[in-house]
Scaffold this motif. Structure first.
Motif, PDB file in Angstrom:
ATOM      1  N   ARG A 176      17.571  13.029  34.930  1.00 46.92           N
ATOM      2  CA  ARG A 176      16.632  12.846  33.930  1.00 46.92           C
ATOM      3  C   ARG A 176      17.252  13.283  32.563  1.00 46.92           C
ATOM      4  NH1 ARG A 176      11.263  13.687  35.826  1.00 46.92           N
ATOM      5  NH2 ARG A 176      10.611  14.488  33.999  1.00 46.92           N
ATOM      6  N   GLY A 177      16.653  12.943  31.210  1.00 46.51           N
ATOM      7  CA  GLY A 177      17.126  13.391  29.991  1.00 46.51           C
ATOM      8  C   GLY A 177      17.880  12.292  29.360  1.00 46.51           C
ATOM      9  N   PHE A 178      17.533  11.006  29.728  1.00 50.09           N
ATOM     10  CA  PHE A 178      18.275  10.066  28.795  1.00 50.09           C
ATOM     11  C   PHE A 178      17.237   9.582  27.815  1.00 50.09           C
ATOM     12  CE2 PHE A 178      21.640  10.045  31.376  1.00 50.09           C
ATOM     13  CZ  PHE A 178      21.622  10.117  32.680  1.00 50.09           C
ATOM     14  N   LYS A 179      18.002   9.486  26.526  1.00 50.22           N
ATOM     15  CA  LYS A 179      17.125   9.032  25.301  1.00 50.22           C
ATOM     16  C   LYS A 179      16.821   7.566  25.409  1.00 50.22           C
ATOM     17  CE  LYS A 179      18.687  12.892  22.242  1.00 50.22           C
ATOM     18  NZ  LYS A 179      19.320  13.236  21.127  1.00 50.22           N
ATOM     19  N   THR A 180      17.677   6.927  26.047  1.00 54.72           N
ATOM     20  CA  THR A 180      17.246   5.290  26.038  1.00 54.72           C
ATOM     21  C   THR A 180      17.502   4.550  27.221  1.00 54.72           C
ATOM     22  OG1 THR A 180      19.895   4.711  25.570  1.00 54.72           O
ATOM     23  CG2 THR A 180      18.246   5.185  23.625  1.00 54.72           C
ATOM     24  N   LYS A 181      17.076   3.599  27.597  1.00 60.60           N
ATOM     25  CA  LYS A 181      17.159   2.881  28.999  1.00 60.60           C
ATOM     26  C   LYS A 181      18.916   2.494  28.994  1.00 60.60           C
ATOM     27  CE  LYS A 181      12.697   0.606  29.629  1.00 60.60           C
ATOM     28  NZ  LYS A 181      12.138  -0.666  30.017  1.00 60.60           N
TER      29      LYS A 181
END
Length: 368
Positions: free
Chosen positions: A33-38
């Motif tokens: 988890r933890g991604f700002k964008t796809k």
């Protein structure tokens, strides 16, 4: 595979999750988890898939070159034990100490060129430097193909900065030296040297030769086996073209018969004789080790007071004598077990200086 979103502290974030099957058949989910964008999540998922499929349990971005090349070599199945032993030595003695701690994805052209310069300063043979470079190049090509690294740094090197191997100087004895050698040679294993010079056989092929592979009636040796430093006695030879039949002369036949009579006498004298059907062997029937062989060759050179050449150069001696006598290169190629006539010509073209002159004279005779 879809990328999933979730909300944390009022902001939208993304994560990836996909299922894999372990070797024991159990399934598990790999998730982060933890991604700002796809886009970030999708890129990370792709790297994680490559990591899993490559059998890696470490984040590719944190993996060192030493870790990767060690695992890569351990999982490589298309090399012989001798090659593996040599490559492991290159890793242990050169690659790991110099480049092992560098992150795989950070390894660049500068690192490799500096490494090559270091090897040269150590006065390591140029051929060895080339083999070390080839090992690294093949490994990095694999990492690039698996998308673990975005670029293979060896592909970005200037042609002039890549290590080259100069054509080796081939040493050999002249006809007079061969005659002198046999006139002075007093050795139990005389046949060993006869087979090298008269038949152009490799050391491993001679040490692995069995009596059942010799056809005295038709004067032929069938090369099927070999003695290797790491594998010992094997039912194979160096290359596919190494499997061949060699026709030998009446002199060689007489030496084979003499040697066989000696071996039969030795069998009678030893109750613990270990008969392995070997032609060249110790007095108790065991094969001759490579280490002992090297010492034996030096002993023979000293006793006969001959100019030193490597034992392998007796094979070159065979080729040089035949080619200088006008034997067709194709015949020499088949005798030596080269993979192609190009190999023979590349190695021994300097021994045929009269070929163009003969061709010119032949053309003149045809037309005039």
């Amino acid at each position: 595979m879809p990328i999933y979103e979730y909300v944390k502290s009022g902001k939208t974030h993304y994560y990836y999750a996909f299922e894999v099957k372990e070797k024991n058949g159990k399934r598990k989910t790999l998730k982060k988890r933890g991604f700002k964008t796809k886009k970030e999540a999708r890129s990370a998922e792709a790297e994680r898939r490559v990591e899993w499929e490559s059998g890696m349990s470490i984040d590719p971005s944190k993996m060192t070159f030493g870790q990767y090349i060690t695992d890569w070599l351990a999982n490589k199945n298309d090399i012989t034990p001798e090659t593996r032993y040599t490559n492991e030595g290159h890793l242990r003695n050169h690659i790991i100490p110099e480049l092992g701690n560098i992150k795989l994805q950070s390894l660049d052209v500068g690192h490799i060129e500096s490494f090559i310069s270091t090897l040269k300063k150590k006065e390591i043979a140029q051929s060895t430097i080339r083999k070390i470079f080839n090992l690294m190049q093949t490994c990095l090509k694999s990492a690039h193909r698996k998308q673990i690294i975005s670029k293979n740094p060896t592909d970005l090197m200037d042609r002039g900065s890549k290590p080259k191997v100069n054509k080796p100087n081939i040493d050999y004895w002249t006809k007079e030296e061969v005659k002198t050698f046999f006139s002075k040679l007093k050795h139990r294993q005389k046949l060993l040297f006869v087979l090298a010079i008269y038949c152009g056989m490799r050391r491993g092929e001679i040490l692995g030769l069995r009596w059942r592979d010799i056809d005295l009636e038709n004067r032929r040796i069938h090369v099927r086996n070999s003695l290797r430093p790491q594998q010992g006695l094997t039912n194979n030879v160096k290359t596919a073209s190494g499997y061949r039949s060699i026709t030998f002369s009446e002199f060689v036949k007489s030496e084979i018969i003499r040697h066989k009579e000696m071996v039969e006498e030795e069998k009678k004298m030893k109750d613990d004789y270990r008969d392995q059907d070997l032609v060249i062997c110790q007095r108790n029937g065991d094969h001759i080790s490579v280490g002992n062989f090297t010492r034996m060759w030096k002993y023979v050179i000293n006793n006969t007071e001959m100019r030193y050449i490597r034992f392998h150069d007796l094979r070159h001696t065979c080729a040089s004598l035949l080619l200088s006598a006008g034997v067709h290169p194709k015949v020499v190629q088949e005798l030596l077990g080269h993979s192609s006539i190009k190999v023979t010509m590349d190695k021994y073209s300097h021994l045929m200086p009269n070929m163009q002159a003969e061709a010119a004279d032949t053309m003149e005779n045809l037309l005039n």
